[in-house]
Design an enzyme around this catalytic site. Structure first.
Site, mmCIF file in Angstrom:
data_model
loop_
_atom_site.group_PDB
_atom_site.id
_atom_site.type_symbol
_atom_site.label_atom_id
_atom_site.label_comp_id
_atom_site.label_asym_id
_atom_site.label_seq_id
_atom_site.Cartn_x
_atom_site.Cartn_y
_atom_site.Cartn_z
ATOM 1 N NE ARG A 130 -6.300 0.078 0.597
ATOM 2 C CZ ARG A 130 -6.098 -0.625 1.705
ATOM 3 N NH1 ARG A 130 -5.445 -0.107 2.713
ATOM 4 N NH2 ARG A 130 -6.537 -1.858 1.793
ATOM 5 C CG HIS A 148 0.240 -4.014 5.226
ATOM 6 N ND1 HIS A 148 -0.471 -3.606 4.142
ATOM 7 C CD2 HIS A 148 0.651 -5.284 4.953
ATOM 8 C CE1 HIS A 148 -0.502 -4.579 3.243
ATOM 9 N NE2 HIS A 148 0.168 -5.609 3.703
ATOM 10 C CD GLU A 178 -2.046 -3.239 9.179
ATOM 11 O OE1 GLU A 178 -1.684 -2.050 9.123
ATOM 12 O OE2 GLU A 178 -2.690 -3.797 8.264
ATOM 13 C CG HIS A 215 -1.959 -1.096 1.128
ATOM 14 N ND1 HIS A 215 -2.330 -1.861 2.208
ATOM 15 C CD2 HIS A 215 -2.678 -1.553 0.070
ATOM 16 C CE1 HIS A 215 -3.243 -2.738 1.818
ATOM 17 N NE2 HIS A 215 -3.475 -2.568 0.527
ATOM 18 C CD GLU A 218 -0.455 0.559 4.411
ATOM 19 O OE1 GLU A 218 0.259 -0.451 4.405
ATOM 20 O OE2 GLU A 218 -1.705 0.511 4.295
HETATM 21 ZN ZN LIG Z 1 -1.545 -1.840 4.145
#
Ligand SMILES: [Zn+2]
Ligand SMILES: *[C@@H]1O[C@H](CO)[C@@H](O)[C@H](O)[C@H]1NC(C)=O
Ligand SMILES: *[C@@H]1O[C@H](CO)[C@@H](O)[C@H](O)[C@H]1NC(C)=O
Ligand SMILES: *[C@@H]1O[C@H](CO)[C@@H](O)[C@H](O)[C@H]1NC(C)=O
Ligand SMILES: *[C@@H]1O[C@H](CO)[C@@H](O)[C@H](O)[C@H]1NC(C)=O
Length: 438
Positions: free
Chosen positions: A255, A325, A399, A197, A200
């Site tokens: 994104r 991410h 994340e 993405h 990020e």
């Molecule tokens: Zn992501």
């Protein structure tokens, strides 16, 4: 590991200072992204009931909203932490609405343009690069990252081999680094990708950090030496190269990929919904204008297809798949697409448990961990589920920081602590692979 720029002369050392004075004397200096985020806000709201959630969904479709968290409005229900980014006018309308229906909210970022410019060190730090080695504590553009990879390929040919595994939609090469001591013996491997993405940015910064640490500590740290002697790491610092480039030049909060659609003006596919595993089912959108658009068919995106081909080809060797991410502070494992528990759950669960504890031991930062479906939300067509389904037993998605204070605009001053703690988690998972899981 130094970037050998021009020799360090008196004049060169003074240049940044002069430049700084010029900046101070110049009143209205130019803004990043042409000042397009001036006055825009990020607002957090948590609906307390289903009625509130439904009211929110209704107003969502009437306003222009860039959803930061969760990735799709369909995930919003009672108790969901929802972060929205909106224009000044739309946020005014939203705030009026929230006050009217009495939904609690908090303004996370008052002025996005100001936050963006404050969090970035602009040119002052970037200038330092050529004087005192490569700076791993700033975000780097795609071009800078590619130059860095080429440089390492030349200077560290004993441990690093750079190769391209295909081309992006816009024709950019998809580079990866194969890291590890070359040996004739069979070696297992770990795949790491960052930047699926585009917005990020902490992801690519971590991939660079990982490589730096590996090279820097190979001789001094027995654990790192063991890892690089017994394993190969395939590292893809920027998966979604077109999107990442676009997030530097046009839209900081982009994104998706950048592919065109035949019928809609909206561009791009969510590269983490485009994999052939329960493709385009729950948690993915069929609409090209949505941020979770699954694409016209599985592996429609050349970036996804190239990585899937590479993983298919090497799946006998690859024991772990790690994808980076942001933001949420979570360590997730399969499944994403359903609530069922994976076979061999206990091995994966204990690896995750140890990894988040190792991470917390540095600065006390807490990560939640668990199956993605229960811990984050249900999403189909993800790379992690696909890797797992294709025989890679340890599949994880990180994340990274934070939990919304800065969101996607994690300041450059937090790159070092974030990467330092994450490094311990990744090493811990990797050492786990080298042991037999009971
Ligand atoms: Zn992501
Ligand atoms: C925002 O609202 C102001 C005043 O209500 C109006 O003049 C302006 O055109 C609006 N801007 C946009 C982009 O709609
Ligand atoms: C990396 O270096 C090797 C030689 O050591 C070279 O053959 C290869 O083409 C280089 N990779 C890239 C992507 O330039
Ligand atoms: C992994 O982390 C745990 C703490 O969660 C620690 O006890 C263990 O020693 C670590 N293992 C390695 C190899 O770093
Ligand atoms: C579970 O573990 C066993 C024994 O290590 C292994 O043979 C099997 O392939 C594993 N299954 C999965 C789905 O990873």
């Amino acid at each position: 590991m130094k970037f050998h720029g021009k020799p360090r002369t008196q004049t060169a050392a003074f240049l940044p200072l002069c430049w700084l004075f010029l900046k101070i004397l110049q009143p209205g200096h130019s803004h990043l992204y042409n000042n397009r985020y001036a006055g825009e806000k990020v607002i957090r709201l948590i609906p307390q009931t289903e009625e509130e959630a439904n009211a929110l969904k209704k107003i969502y479709y009437e306003l222009q909203v860039d959803l930061w968290q969760p990735s799709s409005i369909s995930y919003v229900s009672e108790g969901t932490v929802t972060d929205v980014h909106m224009s000044q006018n739309d946020s005014r309308a939203l705030l009026a609405f929230l006050q009217e229906v009495n939904i609690q909210y908090k303004v996370l970022i008052e002025d996005l343009q100001k936050a963006l410019e404050k969090g970035s060190s602009l040119q002052t730090q970037r200038k330092r690069r050529s004087l005192s080695g490569y700076n791993y504590e700033v975000y780097h553009s795609l071009e800078e990252i590619e130059n860095w990879m080429h440089h390492l390929n030349k200077t560290h040919s004993g441990l690093i081999h750079m190769l391209s595994i295909g081309r992006s939609y816009e024709g950019r090469p998809l580079f990866i680094l194969k890291l590890g001591r070359r040996s004739r013996a069979y070696k297992r491997a770990v795949w790491i990708d960052c930047g699926i993405h585009a917005r990020e940015w902490i992801g690519p910064a971590f991939c660079q950090w990982f490589v730096k640490e590996a090279l820097l500590t190979y001789r001094s740290d027995p654990a790192m030496r063991k890892m690089l002697n017994h394993l190969y790491f395939y590292i893809m610092p920027v998966f979604n190269v077109d999107g990442y480039h676009f997030s530097w030049t046009n839209d900081r909060f982009w994104r998706k990929t950048r592919s065109r659609n035949s019928w809609f003006r909206c561009r791009g596919v969510d590269a983490n919904r485009n994999w052939k595993v329960k493709w385009c089912d729950e948690g993915a959108s069929m609409h090209p204008c949505d941020d979770t658009y699954c694409g016209p068919f599985p592996e429609s995106e050349p970036e996804v297809k190239a990585v899937a081909n590479f993983l298919r080809k090497h799946r006998k060797h690859i024991r772990a798949y790690l994808s980076f991410h942001a933001y949420a502070q979570m360590l997730l494992y399969p499944y994403s697409y359903k609530y069922a528990t994976i076979p061999n759950f206990s091995c994966v669960e204990s690896a995750a448990y140890k990894a988040v504890n190792a991470l917390r031991s540095v600065y006390g930062v807490r990560y939640r961990y668990g199956p993605a479906s229960r811990t984050l939300y249900v999403s189909s067509g993800s790379s992690m589920d696909w890797a797992y389904k294709n025989g890679i037993p340890y599949a994880f998605a990180f994340e990274l920081r934070d939990t919304g204070h800065f969101g996607f605009l994690l300041p450059e001053t937090l790159i070092k602590p974030t990467c330092t703690e994450t490094m311990l988690a990744v090493k811990n998972i990797t050492m786990h692979l080298l042991k037999k899981c009971p």
